[in-house]
Design a protein around this motif. Structure first.
Motif, PDB file in Angstrom:
ATOM      1  N   SER A  29       2.004   2.422   2.479  1.00 28.47           N
ATOM      2  CA  SER A  29       2.371   1.861   3.771  1.00 28.47           C
ATOM      3  C   SER A  29       3.457   2.705   4.402  1.00 28.47           C
ATOM      4  O   SER A  29       4.064   3.537   3.750  1.00 28.47           O
ATOM      5  CB  SER A  29       2.891   0.429   3.606  1.00 28.47           C
ATOM      6  OG  SER A  29       4.117   0.451   2.895  1.00 28.47           O
ATOM      7  N   LEU A  30       3.668   2.464   5.658  1.00 31.42           N
ATOM      8  CA  LEU A  30       4.806   3.058   6.351  1.00 31.42           C
ATOM      9  C   LEU A  30       5.751   1.920   6.692  1.00 31.42           C
ATOM     10  O   LEU A  30       5.345   0.919   7.263  1.00 31.42           O
ATOM     11  CB  LEU A  30       4.363   3.757   7.646  1.00 31.42           C
ATOM     12  CG  LEU A  30       3.449   4.963   7.476  1.00 31.42           C
ATOM     13  CD1 LEU A  30       3.047   5.499   8.846  1.00 31.42           C
ATOM     14  CD2 LEU A  30       4.128   6.040   6.686  1.00 31.42           C
ATOM     15  N   THR A  31       6.999   2.079   6.313  1.00 31.09           N
ATOM     16  CA  THR A  31       7.956   1.036   6.629  1.00 31.09           C
ATOM     17  C   THR A  31       8.418   1.208   8.067  1.00 31.09           C
ATOM     18  O   THR A  31       8.052   2.166   8.740  1.00 31.09           O
ATOM     19  CB  THR A  31       9.180   1.099   5.697  1.00 31.09           C
ATOM     20  OG1 THR A  31       9.876   2.312   5.947  1.00 31.09           O
ATOM     21  CG2 THR A  31       8.780   1.004   4.238  1.00 31.09           C
ATOM     22  N   VAL A  37       5.570   5.580   1.285  1.00 29.24           N
ATOM     23  CA  VAL A  37       5.700   5.032  -0.060  1.00 29.24           C
ATOM     24  C   VAL A  37       4.341   5.189  -0.726  1.00 29.24           C
ATOM     25  O   VAL A  37       3.341   4.759  -0.178  1.00 29.24           O
ATOM     26  CB  VAL A  37       6.123   3.545  -0.016  1.00 29.24           C
ATOM     27  CG1 VAL A  37       6.180   2.955  -1.411  1.00 29.24           C
ATOM     28  CG2 VAL A  37       7.458   3.393   0.695  1.00 29.24           C
ATOM     29  N   LEU A  38       4.301   5.837  -1.876  1.00 30.44           N
ATOM     30  CA  LEU A  38       3.034   6.106  -2.549  1.00 30.44           C
ATOM     31  C   LEU A  38       2.769   5.119  -3.676  1.00 30.44           C
ATOM     32  O   LEU A  38       3.649   4.800  -4.461  1.00 30.44           O
ATOM     33  CB  LEU A  38       3.027   7.531  -3.127  1.00 30.44           C
ATOM     34  CG  LEU A  38       3.205   8.665  -2.131  1.00 30.44           C
ATOM     35  CD1 LEU A  38       3.165  10.002  -2.866  1.00 30.44           C
ATOM     36  CD2 LEU A  38       2.159   8.632  -1.037  1.00 30.44           C
ATOM     37  N   MET A 149      10.622  -0.558  -9.493  1.00 33.86           N
ATOM     38  CA  MET A 149       9.754  -1.204  -8.512  1.00 33.86           C
ATOM     39  C   MET A 149       8.457  -0.430  -8.318  1.00 33.86           C
ATOM     40  O   MET A 149       8.442   0.795  -8.404  1.00 33.86           O
ATOM     41  CB  MET A 149      10.469  -1.285  -7.157  1.00 33.86           C
ATOM     42  CG  MET A 149      11.685  -2.182  -7.130  1.00 33.86           C
ATOM     43  SD  MET A 149      12.535  -2.152  -5.521  1.00 33.86           S
ATOM     44  CE  MET A 149      13.704  -0.808  -5.806  1.00 33.86           C
ATOM     45  N   GLY A 150       7.395  -1.154  -8.015  1.00 34.27           N
ATOM     46  CA  GLY A 150       6.141  -0.548  -7.582  1.00 34.27           C
ATOM     47  C   GLY A 150       6.210  -0.297  -6.081  1.00 34.27           C
ATOM     48  O   GLY A 150       7.225  -0.580  -5.424  1.00 34.27           O
ATOM     49  N   ALA A 151       5.129   0.198  -5.499  1.00 29.05           N
ATOM     50  CA  ALA A 151       5.102   0.547  -4.073  1.00 29.05           C
ATOM     51  C   ALA A 151       5.380  -0.656  -3.169  1.00 29.05           C
ATOM     52  O   ALA A 151       6.167  -0.560  -2.222  1.00 29.05           O
ATOM     53  CB  ALA A 151       3.762   1.182  -3.718  1.00 29.05           C
ATOM     54  N   LYS A 152       4.745  -1.785  -3.457  1.00 31.04           N
ATOM     55  CA  LYS A 152       4.941  -2.978  -2.611  1.00 31.04           C
ATOM     56  C   LYS A 152       6.381  -3.461  -2.673  1.00 31.04           C
ATOM     57  O   LYS A 152       6.991  -3.773  -1.643  1.00 31.04           O
ATOM     58  CB  LYS A 152       4.004  -4.107  -3.038  1.00 31.04           C
ATOM     59  CG  LYS A 152       2.561  -3.856  -2.713  1.00 31.04           C
ATOM     60  CD  LYS A 152       1.687  -5.007  -3.179  1.00 31.04           C
ATOM     61  CE  LYS A 152       0.229  -4.694  -2.938  1.00 31.04           C
ATOM     62  NZ  LYS A 152      -0.643  -5.765  -3.418  1.00 31.04           N
ATOM     63  N   GLU A 153       6.932  -3.515  -3.878  1.00 26.26           N
ATOM     64  CA  GLU A 153       8.312  -3.991  -4.035  1.00 26.26           C
ATOM     65  C   GLU A 153       9.298  -3.040  -3.365  1.00 26.26           C
ATOM     66  O   GLU A 153      10.250  -3.479  -2.721  1.00 26.26           O
ATOM     67  CB  GLU A 153       8.681  -4.128  -5.515  1.00 26.26           C
ATOM     68  CG  GLU A 153       7.917  -5.213  -6.250  1.00 26.26           C
ATOM     69  CD  GLU A 153       6.572  -4.747  -6.795  1.00 26.26           C
ATOM     70  OE1 GLU A 153       5.843  -5.605  -7.313  1.00 26.26           O
ATOM     71  OE2 GLU A 153       6.225  -3.551  -6.700  1.00 26.26           O
ATOM     72  N   TYR A 154       9.054  -1.733  -3.498  1.00 26.27           N
ATOM     73  CA  TYR A 154       9.963  -0.756  -2.882  1.00 26.27           C
ATOM     74  C   TYR A 154       9.876  -0.805  -1.356  1.00 26.27           C
ATOM     75  O   TYR A 154      10.885  -0.721  -0.673  1.00 26.27           O
ATOM     76  CB  TYR A 154       9.670   0.657  -3.397  1.00 26.27           C
ATOM     77  CG  TYR A 154      10.633   1.673  -2.836  1.00 26.27           C
ATOM     78  CD1 TYR A 154      11.981   1.674  -3.211  1.00 26.27           C
ATOM     79  CD2 TYR A 154      10.224   2.629  -1.918  1.00 26.27           C
ATOM     80  CE1 TYR A 154      12.879   2.591  -2.691  1.00 26.27           C
ATOM     81  CE2 TYR A 154      11.103   3.557  -1.404  1.00 26.27           C
ATOM     82  CZ  TYR A 154      12.429   3.533  -1.783  1.00 26.27           C
ATOM     83  OH  TYR A 154      13.319   4.444  -1.262  1.00 26.27           O
ATOM     84  N   THR A 155       8.682  -0.973  -0.827  1.00 32.55           N
ATOM     85  CA  THR A 155       8.524  -1.100   0.626  1.00 32.55           C
ATOM     86  C   THR A 155       9.314  -2.296   1.136  1.00 32.55           C
ATOM     87  O   THR A 155      10.058  -2.185   2.116  1.00 32.55           O
ATOM     88  CB  THR A 155       7.034  -1.246   1.004  1.00 32.55           C
ATOM     89  OG1 THR A 155       6.338  -0.071   0.580  1.00 32.55           O
ATOM     90  CG2 THR A 155       6.856  -1.441   2.495  1.00 32.55           C
ATOM     91  N   LYS A 156       9.179  -3.423   0.449  1.00 31.72           N
ATOM     92  CA  LYS A 156       9.911  -4.633   0.841  1.00 31.72           C
ATOM     93  C   LYS A 156      11.417  -4.400   0.716  1.00 31.72           C
ATOM     94  O   LYS A 156      12.194  -4.790   1.591  1.00 31.72           O
ATOM     95  CB  LYS A 156       9.482  -5.818  -0.026  1.00 31.72           C
ATOM     96  CG  LYS A 156      10.115  -7.123   0.374  1.00 31.72           C
ATOM     97  CD  LYS A 156       9.601  -8.273  -0.460  1.00 31.72           C
ATOM     98  CE  LYS A 156      10.295  -9.559  -0.039  1.00 31.72           C
ATOM     99  NZ  LYS A 156       9.895 -10.705  -0.836  1.00 31.72           N
TER     100      LYS A 156
END
Length: 164
Positions: A29-31, A37-38, A149-156
């Motif tokens: 995603s793009l924040t 974020v990969l 963190m995984g990608a979703k957690e890091y994006t959040k």
């Protein structure tokens, strides 16, 4: 001025996220800050990423981190054979804005250092997940990856950090 900064960040994000020569999965995603974020990487709250491959893990700083640093002009990395500890500094990145410590998200022995960054520190900006990697570590505690963190957690995490 703000429009120029936005355009620059957008161009940088698009260049990184559309690179076709990468072996990485597509961007998750793009924040709001346009950072890539990969999927498949692990992320530390201090904005370093880890790609685990067998007993060796590659470490670098995230697109989000390099975006906030600005143009990287110098990277100070340790010698091969040096031990690193999770959460401890192993080097520094100097940009036109500031100098920041780089923390290791994992513990182990450094088995390779990206010497390209000595001559071309801007690789951290142009290719943070590919050519701009910093160290490769033979892990001493593989279970440390579970706390990252995984990608979703890091994006959040990044989105919440930007809103404060």
């Amino acid at each position: 001025m703000a429009l120029r900064m936005w355009a620059s960040s957008t161009a940088n994000a698009l260049r990184v996220s559309t690179a076709s020569r990468t072996n990485f999965p597509p961007a998750f995603s793009l924040t709001r800050c346009f950072s890539t974020v990969l999927e498949g990487l692990k992320y530390a709250s201090s904005h370093e990423w880890v790609r685990h491959e067998g007993s060796v893990a590659t470490v670098g700083i995230t697109d989000h981190a390099q975006d906030h640093l600005g143009e990287v002009v110098f990277v100070d990395l340790p010698e091969t054979g040096t031990s690193v500890s999770s959460g401890s500094s192993f080097g520094a990145v100097e940009s036109v804005k500031a100098t920041s410590d780089i923390n290791s998200p994992i513990s182990g022995e450094i088995v390779e250092v990206n010497t390209k960054l000595t001559e071309t520190p801007g690789l951290v900006n142009s290719s943070p997940y590919e050519d701009g990697w910093m160290i490769k570590v033979k892990q001493s505690s593989p279970s440390e990856l579970e706390s990252l963190m995984g990608a979703k957690e890091y994006t959040k995490f990044c989105e919440e950090e930007e809103s404060h």
